[in-house]
Design a protein around this motif. Structure first.
Motif, PDB file in Angstrom:
ATOM      1  N   CYS A 188       0.843  -1.195   0.000  1.00 57.23           N
ATOM      2  CA  CYS A 188       0.000   0.000   0.000  1.00 57.23           C
ATOM      3  C   CYS A 188       0.881   1.248   0.000  1.00 57.23           C
ATOM      4  N   GLY A 247      -7.092  -1.741   6.182  1.00 58.27           N
ATOM      5  CA  GLY A 247      -6.766  -1.709   4.772  1.00 58.27           C
ATOM      6  C   GLY A 247      -7.048  -3.055   4.133  1.00 58.27           C
ATOM      7  N   TYR A 260      -7.585  -0.684  -1.013  1.00 53.50           N
ATOM      8  CA  TYR A 260      -6.461  -0.125  -1.769  1.00 53.50           C
ATOM      9  C   TYR A 260      -6.087  -1.075  -2.902  1.00 53.50           C
ATOM     10  N   PHE A 273      -2.264   6.146   0.878  1.00 53.83           N
ATOM     11  CA  PHE A 273      -3.292   5.311   1.491  1.00 53.83           C
ATOM     12  C   PHE A 273      -3.134   5.283   3.005  1.00 53.83           C
ATOM     13  N   SER A 303      -3.832  -3.320  -4.870  1.00 51.91           N
ATOM     14  CA  SER A 303      -2.650  -4.132  -4.601  1.00 51.91           C
ATOM     15  C   SER A 303      -2.174  -4.775  -5.889  1.00 51.91           C
ATOM     16  N   PRO A 316      -7.028  -5.238   0.659  1.00 53.57           N
ATOM     17  CA  PRO A 316      -6.490  -5.228  -0.718  1.00 53.57           C
ATOM     18  C   PRO A 316      -7.579  -5.477  -1.746  1.00 53.57           C
TER      19      PRO A 316
END
Length: 327
Positions: free
Chosen positions: A103, A124, A193, A107, A195, A126
């Motif tokens: 990340c 967070g 986020y 972020f 990835s 992915p």
């Protein structure tokens, strides 16, 4: 403008010596540019490579304090990260489950901005597709859990100090942070986020299976419910076989058959062995509670301070370098 808070950043590693230096530099750059005060905690989970030496070398170029926690053997992610949480003192704490998590700084900053708006826990998630086994596991545990957990894959987390203290004060011997944070009741938000790789645990299939069984047994009542259901089914099956035998004795001229006996014994004993296996798992957990063994063992804790780093850069006769490390 920097945020006037103290932030801790905990990272887990096992045999990550070739990658840990670059990771520490990028994390320190982000923390130094965003917060007034910070510390980085690296939990070295029984690495057999040169991870400890690489962390020490990398500490010379950092702007904040660095703490290295060395575990004497591999404990696994949850015990290792719990050791890091016990050492952390930040008002907010980042938890990164692997130094290979990809990340971005933007972020991580977005996670903190979400936290200060009222979320004590920001996770967070992915965007990369989960494996089939991960999807099935989370779907199953979310369905059978006794609490409304709604768990999913998380690779990094930001938690407030009050959420961490509440989670650590829970008396669960099996520490699965993802579930324990939800049990604290504090508000949580998931941020997705992008990835570059599929989310993975880095564990072997056996370790994943063992963890999955622990989570299912520890955070649901499915084991006890299965025992009740199977016991009732075997009881009804036994009554049906007994009724069939009595009927045949009085109304049919039949010879007792080997097949019927074997089917009956096979069904009954397979059910009994299953019940004993589930009961054994619960008894083992009771035994662990009674023994009260430590959840993790630390072989050493090394602190590399920001003040000593600056002194070493000034090179006052080498004294700064000798003073920079504390056991």
């Amino acid at each position: 403008m920097k945020y006037k808070v103290f932030v801790s950043f905990i990272a887990y590693t096992h045999n990550g010596g070739s990658r840990v230096a670059g990771f520490l530099k990028s994390v320190d750059d982000y923390l130094s540019s965003t917060f007034e005060c910070h510390e980085i905690i690296v939990v070295n989970d029984g690495s057999t490579d040169d991870t400890a030496r690489e962390v020490e070398e990398a500490s010379r170029g950092l702007n904040g304090n660095l703490i290295l926690i060395n575990l004497p053997w591999r404990h696994g992610l949850e015990p290792a990260m719990t050791a890091g949480l016990h050492k952390s003192v930040g008002d907010f704490v980042y938890e990164m489950d692997s130094i290979d998590t990809d990340c971005t700084e933007e972020f991580l900053r977005g996670m903190f901005e979400a936290a200060v708006t009222g979320y004590d826990i920001v996770a967070g998630v992915p965007e990369a597709a989960q494996s089939m086994t991960s999807r099935l596991f989370y779907k199953f545990i979310n369905r059978v859990s006794y609490a409304d957990l709604h768990m999913t894959s998380e690779t990094v987390r930001l938690a407030s100090r009050r959420a961490i203290n509440a989670m650590l004060n829970l008396k669960e011997k099996f520490r699965y942070r993802k579930a324990l944070y939800l049990l604290t009741g504090y508000p949580k938000k998931n941020l997705v986020y992008r990835s570059a790789s599929r989310a993975g645990s880095g564990r072997s299939w056996y370790e994943d299976l063992d963890l999955a069984l622990d989570v299912v047994i520890g955070y649901s009542n499915i084991g006890i419910k299965l025992i009740h259901f199977l016991s009732a089914a075997l009881f009804l099956f036994s009554l049906a076989i007994g009724g069939w035998a009595i009927y045949g004795y009085f109304f049919e001229n039949v010879v007792e058959g080997w097949t019927a006996i074997m089917v009956f014994l096979s069904c009954v004993f397979s059910g009994l062995f299953f019940i004993l296996g589930v009961l054994g798992e619960y008894i083992m957990r009771i035994l662990n509670e009674v023994k009260g063994r430590p959840y993790y063992t630390v072989s050493s804790v090394k602190v590399y301070s920001e003040t000593a780093n600056r002194a070493a850069r000034l090179d006052y006769g080498g004294q700064g370098e000798n003073a920079r490390r504390a056991e």
